[in-house]
Design a protein around this motif. Structure first.
Motif, short mmCIF file in Angstrom:
data_model
loop_
_atom_site.label_atom_id
_atom_site.label_comp_id
_atom_site.label_asym_id
_atom_site.label_seq_id
_atom_site.Cartn_x
_atom_site.Cartn_y
_atom_site.Cartn_z
N ILE A 85 5.23 1.38 15.11
CA ILE A 85 6.12 0.63 14.22
C ILE A 85 5.86 0.99 12.77
CG2 ILE A 85 6.69 -1.68 13.37
CD1 ILE A 85 6.13 -2.69 16.24
N TYR A 86 4.60 0.94 12.36
CA TYR A 86 4.29 1.23 10.95
C TYR A 86 4.46 2.71 10.63
CZ TYR A 86 2.92 -3.42 9.57
OH TYR A 86 2.95 -4.74 9.24
N GLY A 87 4.18 3.56 11.61
CA GLY A 87 4.38 4.99 11.39
C GLY A 87 5.85 5.34 11.22
N ALA A 88 6.71 4.60 11.94
CA ALA A 88 8.15 4.88 11.87
C ALA A 88 8.78 4.27 10.63
CB ALA A 88 8.84 4.36 13.13
N LYS A 89 8.30 3.11 10.20
CA LYS A 89 8.96 2.36 9.13
C LYS A 89 8.45 2.68 7.73
CE LYS A 89 11.98 0.00 11.44
NZ LYS A 89 13.42 0.16 11.18
N ILE A 90 7.20 3.09 7.61
CA ILE A 90 6.65 3.40 6.29
C ILE A 90 6.68 4.92 6.09
CG2 ILE A 90 4.68 3.16 4.74
CD1 ILE A 90 3.81 0.73 6.30
N LYS A 91 7.62 5.38 5.30
CA LYS A 91 7.88 6.81 5.17
C LYS A 91 6.66 7.58 4.69
CE LYS A 91 11.10 10.14 3.13
NZ LYS A 91 10.04 11.06 2.70
N LYS A 151 -8.39 9.68 4.49
CA LYS A 151 -8.39 11.01 3.88
C LYS A 151 -7.53 11.08 2.62
CE LYS A 151 -9.62 14.61 5.39
NZ LYS A 151 -10.77 15.50 5.09
N GLU A 152 -6.43 10.34 2.60
CA GLU A 152 -5.45 10.46 1.51
C GLU A 152 -5.72 9.42 0.42
OE1 GLU A 152 -3.00 12.57 0.91
OE2 GLU A 152 -3.38 13.78 2.71
N GLN A 153 -6.11 9.89 -0.75
CA GLN A 153 -6.37 8.99 -1.87
C GLN A 153 -5.11 8.23 -2.30
OE1 GLN A 153 -9.20 8.23 -3.53
NE2 GLN A 153 -10.45 9.49 -2.17
N THR A 154 -3.95 8.85 -2.12
CA THR A 154 -2.70 8.20 -2.53
C THR A 154 -2.36 7.00 -1.66
OG1 THR A 154 -1.44 9.73 -1.13
CG2 THR A 154 -1.75 10.34 -3.44
N LEU A 155 -3.02 6.88 -0.51
CA LEU A 155 -2.77 5.75 0.39
C LEU A 155 -3.80 4.64 0.24
CD1 LEU A 155 -1.73 7.60 3.69
CD2 LEU A 155 -0.28 6.78 1.84
N HIS A 156 -4.68 4.78 -0.73
CA HIS A 156 -5.70 3.74 -0.93
C HIS A 156 -5.10 2.60 -1.76
CE1 HIS A 156 -9.27 6.70 -0.16
NE2 HIS A 156 -8.47 6.56 0.88
N LYS A 157 -4.13 1.93 -1.13
CA LYS A 157 -3.40 0.84 -1.77
C LYS A 157 -3.37 -0.35 -0.83
CE LYS A 157 -0.45 4.02 -4.40
NZ LYS A 157 0.93 4.50 -4.64
N PRO A 158 -3.10 -1.56 -1.36
CA PRO A 158 -3.16 -2.78 -0.53
C PRO A 158 -2.38 -2.70 0.77
CG PRO A 158 -2.94 -3.38 -2.83
CD PRO A 158 -2.83 -1.89 -2.78
N LYS A 192 2.49 11.58 6.04
CA LYS A 192 1.09 12.02 6.06
C LYS A 192 0.59 12.23 7.49
CE LYS A 192 0.57 11.88 1.58
NZ LYS A 192 0.42 13.12 0.80
N VAL A 193 1.01 11.34 8.40
CA VAL A 193 0.62 11.50 9.80
C VAL A 193 1.19 12.79 10.37
CG1 VAL A 193 0.90 10.56 12.13
CG2 VAL A 193 0.34 9.03 10.24
N VAL A 194 2.46 13.07 10.09
CA VAL A 194 3.07 14.31 10.55
C VAL A 194 2.36 15.53 9.96
CG1 VAL A 194 5.18 15.70 10.43
CG2 VAL A 194 5.34 13.25 10.94
N LYS A 195 1.99 15.41 8.70
CA LYS A 195 1.30 16.52 8.03
C LYS A 195 0.00 16.87 8.75
CE LYS A 195 -1.59 17.10 3.92
NZ LYS A 195 -2.02 16.46 2.66
N TYR A 196 -0.84 15.85 9.08
CA TYR A 196 -2.11 16.12 9.72
C TYR A 196 -1.93 16.50 11.18
CZ TYR A 196 -4.88 14.61 5.73
OH TYR A 196 -5.44 14.52 4.48
N MET A 234 -5.64 7.51 14.27
CA MET A 234 -4.89 8.41 13.41
C MET A 234 -4.55 7.73 12.08
SD MET A 234 -3.52 11.30 12.68
CE MET A 234 -3.53 12.25 14.21
N ILE A 235 -4.14 6.47 12.15
CA ILE A 235 -3.84 5.72 10.93
C ILE A 235 -5.10 5.57 10.07
CG2 ILE A 235 -3.32 3.40 10.07
CD1 ILE A 235 -1.14 3.21 12.16
#
Length: 312
Positions: free
Chosen positions: A293-299, A53-60, A304-308, A46-47
């Motif tokens: 952990i990362y899904g809960a801590k990184i808003k 899919k999300e261009q806004t998440l194409h970050k380090p 985006k996960v909830v959205k999909y 899922m991650i």
């Protein structure tokens, strides 16, 4: 999966017993194992899907989370399918070539996992200590290079393990009291001198883990020094909150690994099934917990996960 063709025993087999002493409970044990595995695959894929899919998440930051997800998938996929075959269908045989291949992928993904955690620690150091230069220091291309360096290190560190074992003569008794082909468990099946195997395995673990833990510790020492210079308590909390997910992943990854390694090598008085269960927890729990952990801590990632998920 390709296999190493480096030994005259490729067509013979080892016998993986699963969890010795708990054979009668194998079917029951398979329930949490398969549950952890399914949750791990779902969360990590899922991650990967959402970030892809999300261009806004194409970050380090998100690329490093994807690297961690990939290592988690490879780690759990290296052992769980075979373990479930043992638990459900009593398919305990594994060829020497397949065993060495499993060992290679398992230990390579473990070393790579540690390298990703070091890269994440460096990311947190730059984000807190040099925030104005973050975008210039940590680019996507640089993260990709650090990932390739970590992968190369993992392969070079792990490759000697199956190569050394491929030269060993194996005894008639090839019963491995384990769920998977652990390096030392396979080495003990040899009739030859395994001093080099034993020493290399121990030194590799100590060097890799000591180096990585030292680099992570140095990063957090610098982070704490930088945070203490900030006068605002709100800024303190905000800076430390950015490290919470990474610290949780470090604790869930290194703690069971170090404990299981020490008990496996030095816990002669501990029941074998306890040692094996502890070793398996390292390969089952972190791959399942890390996406949570990362899904809960990184808003942003969580949204985006909830959205999909809701869309589907």
């Amino acid at each position: 999966m390709a296999t190493f063709n480096l030994t005259p025993f490729d067509h013979s087999t080892f016998i993986l017993t699963g969890i010795p002493g708990l054979e009668a409970a194998h079917v029951w044990i398979s329930i949490p194992v398969s549950t952890f595995y399914i949750c791990s695959l779902f969360g990590n894929f899922m991650i990967l899907f959402v970030v892809g899919k999300e261009q806004t998440l194409h970050k380090p930051m998100y690329l490093m989370v994807c690297m961690l997800a990939l290592t988690d998938i490879i780690t759990s996929a290296s052992i769980v399918p075979k373990a479930l075959c043992i638990f459900w269908f009593k398919l305990k045989g594994i060829t020497v070539g397949a065993c060495l291949t499993q060992m290679f992928f398992l230990h390579t993904s473990t070393v790579m996992h540690s390298a990703v955690l070091v890269t994440m620690a460096f990311d947190r150091y730059v984000a807190i200590c040099n925030p104005l230069r973050y975008s210039t220091i940590l680019t996507n291309a640089r993260i990709a290079k650090l990932g390739l360096i970590g992968l190369l290190r993992a392969v070079l560190c792990t490759l000697p393990l199956p190569l050394l074992l491929s030269r060993q003569p194996f005894c008639a008794n090839r019963i491995i009291p384990h769920m998977y082909c652990d390096h030392m468990a396979v080495a003990k099946m040899s009739c030859g001198d395994i001093t080099v195997n034993r020493m290399y395995g121990l030194v590799a673990v100590i060097v890799v883990m000591a180096l990585d833990l030292t680099l992570i510790s140095l990063s957090y020492i610098m982070i704490i020094r930088a945070v203490l210079r900030i006068s605002s308590k709100k800024a303190h909390q905000k800076a430390l909150n950015t490290c919470t997910a990474h610290i949780c992943v470090i604790l869930t990854s290194y703690s069971p690994f170090l404990f299981s390694t020490l008990t496996h090598r030095f816990g002669q008085g501990i029941a074998p099934y306890i040692v094996i269960i502890l070793a398996n927890l390292y390969f089952l729990l972190p791959p399942m917990l890390n996406p949570i952990i990362y899904g809960a801590k990184i808003k942003k990632l969580r949204d985006k996960v909830v959205k999909y998920t809701c869309r589907r």
